[in-house]
Design an enzyme around this catalytic site. Structure first.
Site, PDB file in Angstrom:
ATOM      1  N   ILE A  97       0.832  -1.208   0.000  1.00  0.00           N
ATOM      2  CA  ILE A  97       0.000   0.000   0.000  1.00  0.00           C
ATOM      3  C   ILE A  97       0.867   1.259   0.000  1.00  0.00           C
ATOM      4  O   ILE A  97       0.593   2.219  -0.715  1.00  0.00           O
ATOM      5  CB  ILE A  97      -0.949  -0.022   1.229  1.00  0.00           C
ATOM      6  CG1 ILE A  97      -1.950  -1.176   1.089  1.00  0.00           C
ATOM      7  CG2 ILE A  97      -1.682   1.309   1.369  1.00  0.00           C
ATOM      8  CD1 ILE A  97      -2.822  -1.415   2.324  1.00  0.00           C
ATOM      9  N   TYR A 107      -2.768  -6.132  17.180  1.00  0.00           N
ATOM     10  CA  TYR A 107      -2.972  -5.313  15.975  1.00  0.00           C
ATOM     11  C   TYR A 107      -4.221  -4.435  16.127  1.00  0.00           C
ATOM     12  O   TYR A 107      -4.192  -3.232  15.829  1.00  0.00           O
ATOM     13  CB  TYR A 107      -3.109  -6.250  14.776  1.00  0.00           C
ATOM     14  CG  TYR A 107      -3.200  -5.580  13.428  1.00  0.00           C
ATOM     15  CD1 TYR A 107      -2.072  -5.053  12.804  1.00  0.00           C
ATOM     16  CD2 TYR A 107      -4.428  -5.491  12.758  1.00  0.00           C
ATOM     17  CE1 TYR A 107      -2.168  -4.453  11.554  1.00  0.00           C
ATOM     18  CE2 TYR A 107      -4.523  -4.897  11.505  1.00  0.00           C
ATOM     19  CZ  TYR A 107      -3.392  -4.383  10.910  1.00  0.00           C
ATOM     20  OH  TYR A 107      -3.486  -3.792   9.672  1.00  0.00           O
ATOM     21  N   ASN A 124     -10.713  -8.267  15.748  1.00  0.00           N
ATOM     22  CA  ASN A 124     -10.517  -9.451  14.912  1.00  0.00           C
ATOM     23  C   ASN A 124      -9.844 -10.537  15.747  1.00  0.00           C
ATOM     24  O   ASN A 124      -8.844 -10.248  16.419  1.00  0.00           O
ATOM     25  CB  ASN A 124      -9.625  -9.065  13.711  1.00  0.00           C
ATOM     26  CG  ASN A 124      -9.830  -9.999  12.540  1.00  0.00           C
ATOM     27  OD1 ASN A 124     -10.789 -10.757  12.502  1.00  0.00           O
ATOM     28  ND2 ASN A 124      -8.922  -9.935  11.593  1.00  0.00           N
TER      29      ASN A 124
HETATM   30  P1  NAI Z   1       3.195  -4.703   3.758  1.00  0.00           P
HETATM   31  O1  NAI Z   1       3.656  -5.666   4.775  1.00  0.00           O
HETATM   32  O2  NAI Z   1       3.077  -5.180   2.342  1.00  0.00           O
HETATM   33  O3  NAI Z   1       4.122  -3.401   3.750  1.00  0.00           O
HETATM   34  C1  NAI Z   1       4.475  -2.764   4.948  1.00  0.00           C
HETATM   35  C2  NAI Z   1       5.770  -1.994   4.716  1.00  0.00           C
HETATM   36  O4  NAI Z   1       6.095  -1.375   5.963  1.00  0.00           O
HETATM   37  C3  NAI Z   1       6.933  -2.906   4.338  1.00  0.00           C
HETATM   38  O5  NAI Z   1       7.633  -2.360   3.248  1.00  0.00           O
HETATM   39  C4  NAI Z   1       7.782  -2.937   5.615  1.00  0.00           C
HETATM   40  O6  NAI Z   1       9.166  -3.125   5.370  1.00  0.00           O
HETATM   41  C5  NAI Z   1       7.494  -1.560   6.197  1.00  0.00           C
HETATM   42  N1  NAI Z   1       7.801  -1.519   7.621  1.00  0.00           N
HETATM   43  C6  NAI Z   1       7.469  -2.443   8.560  1.00  0.00           C
HETATM   44  N2  NAI Z   1       8.005  -2.105   9.743  1.00  0.00           N
HETATM   45  C7  NAI Z   1       8.682  -0.946   9.550  1.00  0.00           C
HETATM   46  C8  NAI Z   1       9.449  -0.112  10.399  1.00  0.00           C
HETATM   47  N3  NAI Z   1       9.657  -0.426  11.686  1.00  0.00           N
HETATM   48  N4  NAI Z   1      10.009   0.991   9.879  1.00  0.00           N
HETATM   49  C9  NAI Z   1       9.835   1.313   8.588  1.00  0.00           C
HETATM   50  N5  NAI Z   1       9.114   0.557   7.724  1.00  0.00           N
HETATM   51  C10 NAI Z   1       8.544  -0.568   8.222  1.00  0.00           C
HETATM   52  O7  NAI Z   1       1.803  -4.149   4.309  1.00  0.00           O
HETATM   53  P2  NAI Z   1       0.569  -3.501   3.540  1.00  0.00           P
HETATM   54  O8  NAI Z   1      -0.452  -4.544   3.333  1.00  0.00           O
HETATM   55  O9  NAI Z   1       1.013  -2.702   2.381  1.00  0.00           O
HETATM   56  O10 NAI Z   1      -0.017  -2.548   4.698  1.00  0.00           O
HETATM   57  C11 NAI Z   1       0.313  -1.176   4.803  1.00  0.00           C
HETATM   58  C12 NAI Z   1      -0.460  -0.592   5.964  1.00  0.00           C
HETATM   59  O11 NAI Z   1      -1.865  -0.807   5.773  1.00  0.00           O
HETATM   60  C13 NAI Z   1      -0.122  -1.205   7.323  1.00  0.00           C
HETATM   61  O12 NAI Z   1      -0.160  -0.196   8.314  1.00  0.00           O
HETATM   62  C14 NAI Z   1      -1.245  -2.194   7.542  1.00  0.00           C
HETATM   63  O13 NAI Z   1      -1.443  -2.461   8.898  1.00  0.00           O
HETATM   64  C15 NAI Z   1      -2.404  -1.455   6.915  1.00  0.00           C
HETATM   65  N6  NAI Z   1      -3.522  -2.303   6.510  1.00  0.00           N
HETATM   66  C16 NAI Z   1      -3.399  -3.203   5.506  1.00  0.00           C
HETATM   67  C17 NAI Z   1      -4.476  -3.999   5.147  1.00  0.00           C
HETATM   68  C18 NAI Z   1      -4.421  -4.970   4.025  1.00  0.00           C
HETATM   69  O14 NAI Z   1      -5.453  -5.565   3.716  1.00  0.00           O
HETATM   70  N7  NAI Z   1      -3.293  -5.187   3.364  1.00  0.00           N
HETATM   71  C19 NAI Z   1      -5.753  -3.879   5.843  1.00  0.00           C
HETATM   72  C20 NAI Z   1      -5.773  -2.884   6.884  1.00  0.00           C
HETATM   73  C21 NAI Z   1      -4.684  -2.129   7.180  1.00  0.00           C
END
Ligand code: NAI
Length: 456
Positions: free
Chosen positions: A230, A361, A355
């Site tokens: 995202i 989370y 959830n």
């Molecule tokens: P993802 O796991 O694909 O990407 C997350 C990114 O954040 C990764 O590039 C990771 O390296 C980076 N990251 C993690 N810890 C970090 C840190 N300490 N410092 C800097 N960067 C860090 O996750 P996704 O699916 O793209 O999710 C993005 C956001 O959206 C998150 O906050 C997630 O909780 C939220 N979200 C996602 C949903 C989904 O369906 N994919 C649903 C609801 C919320």
């Protein structure tokens, strides 16, 4: 992981078979593309009750009649009693069937009155109406409610909701002007919000004119966790809108962050957001300041509470909430976030609905909602910065591809659009909140979830 069911129902035999079996019929959503920047068809304006809104100032192309409208705006701000509420039914009943596929219905309501409980009752009734219509309308069409008092402050919001950019946003209630109008583009920007966003800079401002196609020109946006998923889509969409982007991610993901930054003409910042003084390090990397801060980095470490070691709890709370609090404070206090700035934090429907297996989370994401609601009025008053959250539902990313098949399939279908969203859907919502003319949108938590049944 591709949604094979959606691909299948997009074929003629697939549609025939699934309809015969009474299975969900997800429509292929029409999203924004350079070739299709707007909905194809007319925008119909209807009224229920006696409205005081000045539609001539809205800068929207609206008609009073249309055969097959792409969008319908229903101005119900003047609904004050149960009798005039019937005009909502009278206005939409004849047209709802003819709204085009992937079309939009936006209901406009007034703020709830504290002194007139009849007005408050019927204005609240609009929420139940909107959410129910969203659940039954089908064919990729969305229904949302905007509460406002002045259409001029709601230009960017109405344009977003009436466009292909809001394809996965449905069943939402958005309040415009909840905490005053401010932040460069609330009132001032609203006055400039003539046709297609173009306008003068706010009086006394040194900011350039707003380019409707690249509204973030001259602004700097930092997106955490933007090396993939995202966050990558958010960086890409903000860059499309003209922003200089800073792609922040953990040092282990530096190569990916650089690849994204190079593609977007931005810069990469390898930094673990939980590191001590991360906010100060961001401030040092941005001596010229920052306009848009997107807290997107997030992790899951799922386990039921009985099996959850303390480390799983603390790591999730640290990335998803504590670092968001710390960096927000540091960047506001140091003045790195400039006046007229925007903070967009990432919550989740798990933070709203809860959830199983996600106490850590869910707590962290509910915490983000608390942060937004408390800080928004103060950040606007003291720093002219708006603070909002996006709350994604099921979005097709690596995070959701890792969910076991049956739970994944349920997550995809259990929403009004019967499909998962794409990272770009969260990105478009973020871009609307980051828009210079979205200054009157503050303290809002906008779900990007296709009207998920979870916590609805
Ligand atoms: P993802 O796991 O694909 O990407 C997350 C990114 O954040 C990764 O590039 C990771 O390296 C980076 N990251 C993690 N810890 C970090 C840190 N300490 N410092 C800097 N960067 C860090 O996750 P996704 O699916 O793209 O999710 C993005 C956001 O959206 C998150 O906050 C997630 O909780 C939220 N979200 C996602 C949903 C989904 O369906 N994919 C649903 C609801 C919320």
């Amino acid at each position: 992981m591709a949604d094979r069911y959606l691909t299948f129902t997009g074929t003629t035999p697939g549609r025939f078979l699934t309809r015969r079996l009474g299975l969900p019929q997800p429509a292929t959503l029409k999203r924004w593309s350079p070739q299709r920047p707007a909905l194809e068809g007319e925008r119909l304006l209807l009224t229920a009750g006696k409205s005081d809104l000045e539609w001539r100032d809205a800068g929207l192309d609206l008609t009073a009649s249309a055969g097959k409208p792409a969008a319908v705006l229903l101005d119900a701000t003047g609904v004050r009693d149960v009798e005039t509420l019937a005009e909502v039914h009278a206005a939409l009943h004849p047209v709802v069937r003819s709204v085009a596929e992937s079309g939009r219905i936006v209901v406009l309501g007034a703020p709830l009155s504290a002194s007139d409980h009849h007005q408050a009752a019927v204005q609240q009734a609009l929420e139940g109406f909107t959410r129910s219509l969203g659940k039954e309308i089908g064919r990729g069409r969305t229904v949302n409610l905007v509460r406002l008092t002045d259409v001029r402050a709601a230009g960017s919001t109405l344009r977003f909701l009436l466009s292909p950019r809001s394809a996965y946003v449905s069943g939402q209630v958005i309040v415009v002007g909840a905490y005053g109008e401010g932040a460069h583009g609330g009132r001032e920007g609203a006055h400039t919000g003539g046709a297609r966003d173009a306008g003068e800079a706010p009086a006394g401002s040194d900011r350039p004119l707003i380019d409707p196609d690249r509204p973030l020109t001259g602004r700097t946006a930092l997106v955490t966790g933007a090396a993939r998923g995202i966050g990558e889509a958010v960086a890409e969409t903000l860059a499309r809108d003209g922003a200089r982007v800073v792609v922040l991610d953990v040092p282990q993901a530096e190569q990916d962050a650089r690849r994204v930054a190079d593609r977007l003409g931005g810069t990469a910042l390898a930094l673990d957001i939980t590191a001590s003084h991360a906010g100060e390090r961001i401030a040092a990397a941005l001596p010229d300041g920052l306009d848009v801060l997107v807290h997107n980095a997030g992790i899951t470490r799922d386990r039921r509470l009985v099996n959850m070691p303390a480390e799983r709890w603390s790591s999730v709370l640290d990335v998803n909430l504590a670092s968001v609090l710390r960096t927000t404070d540091a960047l506001l206090e140091s003045g790195t976030l400039r006046r007229g700035g925007r903070i967009v934090a990432t919550a989740s429907i798990a933070g709203l609905a809860g959830n199983a297996g996600q106490t850590n989370y869910g707590a962290s994401k509910a915490g983000v909602v608390g942060l937004v609601r408390s800080l928004a009025p103060r950040a606007l008053a003291e720093h002219e910065v708006t603070v909002n959250a996006v709350a994604p539902g099921f979005i097709e990313t690596r995070m959701t591809a890792a969910i076991p098949l049956f739970i994944r399939e349920a997550g995809r279908r259990m929403n009004s659009l019967a499909q998962g969203g794409l990272p770009v859907d969260v990105a478009e919502t973020t871009a609307w909140l980051a828009h210079p003319e979205s200054g009157a949108v503050n303290g809002q938590v906008v779900r990007v979830c296709g009207q998920s049944l979870l916590g609805a």
